[in-house]
Design an enzyme around this catalytic site. Sequence first.
Site, PDB file in Angstrom:
ATOM      1  N   SER A  98      -0.661   8.224  -2.661  1.00  0.00           N
ATOM      2  CA  SER A  98      -2.066   7.792  -2.886  1.00  0.00           C
ATOM      3  C   SER A  98      -2.451   8.858  -3.926  1.00  0.00           C
ATOM      4  CB  SER A  98      -3.054   7.689  -1.511  1.00  0.00           C
ATOM      5  OG  SER A  98      -2.763   8.957  -1.128  1.00  0.00           O
ATOM      6  N   ASP A 111      -0.068   4.514  -4.945  1.00  0.00           N
ATOM      7  CA  ASP A 111      -0.884   3.421  -4.007  1.00  0.00           C
ATOM      8  C   ASP A 111      -2.141   3.668  -4.427  1.00  0.00           C
ATOM      9  OD1 ASP A 111      -0.949   2.020  -1.907  1.00  0.00           O
ATOM     10  OD2 ASP A 111      -1.204   3.684  -0.422  1.00  0.00           O
ATOM     11  N   HIS A 112      -2.841   2.392  -4.449  1.00  0.00           N
ATOM     12  CA  HIS A 112      -4.228   1.987  -4.929  1.00  0.00           C
ATOM     13  C   HIS A 112      -4.646   3.041  -6.096  1.00  0.00           C
ATOM     14  CE1 HIS A 112      -4.793  -0.305  -1.330  1.00  0.00           C
ATOM     15  NE2 HIS A 112      -4.297   0.637  -0.487  1.00  0.00           N
ATOM     16  N   GLU A 143      -3.850  -6.348  -7.136  1.00  0.00           N
ATOM     17  CA  GLU A 143      -4.408  -6.913  -5.926  1.00  0.00           C
ATOM     18  C   GLU A 143      -5.614  -7.790  -5.943  1.00  0.00           C
ATOM     19  OE1 GLU A 143      -5.355  -3.816  -2.886  1.00  0.00           O
ATOM     20  OE2 GLU A 143      -6.597  -5.155  -1.595  1.00  0.00           O
ATOM     21  N   HIS A 152      -6.644  -1.060   6.679  1.00  0.00           N
ATOM     22  CA  HIS A 152      -6.018   0.336   6.691  1.00  0.00           C
ATOM     23  C   HIS A 152      -6.595   1.180   8.042  1.00  0.00           C
ATOM     24  CE1 HIS A 152      -5.992  -0.634   2.560  1.00  0.00           C
ATOM     25  NE2 HIS A 152      -4.508   0.008   2.503  1.00  0.00           N
ATOM     26  N   HIS A 184      -0.471  -4.673   2.540  1.00  0.00           N
ATOM     27  CA  HIS A 184      -0.998  -3.391   2.999  1.00  0.00           C
ATOM     28  C   HIS A 184      -1.446  -3.241   4.346  1.00  0.00           C
ATOM     29  CE1 HIS A 184      -1.733  -1.386  -1.176  1.00  0.00           C
ATOM     30  NE2 HIS A 184      -1.123  -2.535  -1.357  1.00  0.00           N
ATOM     31  N   GLY A 185      -1.883  -2.002   5.018  1.00  0.00           N
ATOM     32  CA  GLY A 185      -2.464  -1.914   6.065  1.00  0.00           C
ATOM     33  C   GLY A 185      -1.790  -2.609   7.388  1.00  0.00           C
ATOM     34  N   ASP A 197       1.568   3.713   6.361  1.00  0.00           N
ATOM     35  CA  ASP A 197       1.043   5.317   6.423  1.00  0.00           C
ATOM     36  C   ASP A 197       0.600   5.635   7.909  1.00  0.00           C
ATOM     37  OD1 ASP A 197       0.019   7.713   5.874  1.00  0.00           O
ATOM     38  OD2 ASP A 197      -1.245   6.868   4.172  1.00  0.00           O
ATOM     39  N   SER A 198      -0.121   4.973   8.510  1.00  0.00           N
ATOM     40  CA  SER A 198      -1.027   5.408   9.516  1.00  0.00           C
ATOM     41  C   SER A 198       0.111   5.693  10.753  1.00  0.00           C
ATOM     42  CB  SER A 198      -1.895   4.571  10.015  1.00  0.00           C
ATOM     43  OG  SER A 198      -2.970   4.269   9.217  1.00  0.00           O
TER      44      SER A 198
END
Length: 330
Positions: free
Chosen positions: A56, A93-94, A145, A189, A232-233, A277-278
């Site tokens: 990111s 990312d993003h 996106e 996210h 994502h997420g 990620d999380s």
Amino acid sequence: MVSYKELGLSNTKELFAKAHAGKYAIPAFNFNNMEQLQAIVQACVETKSPVILQVSAGARKYANQTMLRYMAQGAVEYAKELGCNIPIVLHLDHGNSFELCKDCIDSGFSSVMIDGSHLPYEENIALTKKVVEYAHAHGVTVEGELGVLAGIEDEVVAEHHTYTEPDQVEDFVKKTGVDSLAISIGTSHGANKFTPAQCTRNADGILIPPPLRFDILEEIEKRIPGFPIVLHGASSVPQELVAIINANGGAMKDAIGIPESELRHAATSAVCKVNIDSDGRIAMTAAVRQVLATQPAEFDPRKYLGPARDQLKELYKHKVLNVLGSNNKA
Ligand code: G3H
Ligand code: 13P
Ligand code: ZN
């Protein structure tokens, strides 16, 4: 200026074509430090899975872009040393501006995301197209996106999901020339994707979140058959790891993720890339908290970062083998 090819990295083109045909998804694991990177490489080599190393804007600032370039090159060499030359992508990312995407392309990234999802539709198209033109001239693939995920994306917070509008996807893909498309179908996210009030309880008292909007995904697939979709997420927020965190001084409240059964289903569809990620953060924190709580005299970082790396590796192997199905696809 350095090309990703000199670093031994791959772009996503062929990986996504194979993932789509083979009905599996490529893991996109976020990283910003050495232990995370080692765990990703070890897990993906042991399962013979291709992998997307995801950075990111915040991670890039944290780790330093020069360090990142050599870390990615190091990952390629480390994989070979471990015995399997798996395809490795270095992905932004993003990305939120043309300048950031260009900077990453110029410093060795093989893939970038330009996230114009918060912009008006025509502005999203114009920005994405500009990034695609520069990226493709350098052999770099681009993710765009459409639709906005609820929750936090870098500094932007959205209260509610704005689901991807299937009627827009064909036009967006045609006009921008993107290689893959991130969509919004109910994921978000972070570790708190749903409130308990949004969930129902099953017979065992376990909270079950509202299902993802697979109907929207199916409509999207009809409009752009064979086109690679990105989810994502997609962390599942393992409750056993949250329990370890909370039993060892943590305070993660109402942490609820996406059920793995839904992610497995997504991986067999047009979804070719799944962003996690999380769950990595949770695995690492659980191990660090456990060591520090049970061995309070310990002060050698290797004694808690080593177990954190092991915990991460197990998590990533589980994702590859039991959720995404990308094992033996390297
Ligand atoms: O999409 C968000 C990723 O999880 C990256 O998070 O901006 O805190 O590094 P970050
Ligand atoms: P999670 O927060 O669910 O891991 O999602 C990560 C992500 O989408 C990165 O772009
Ligand atoms: Zn994301």
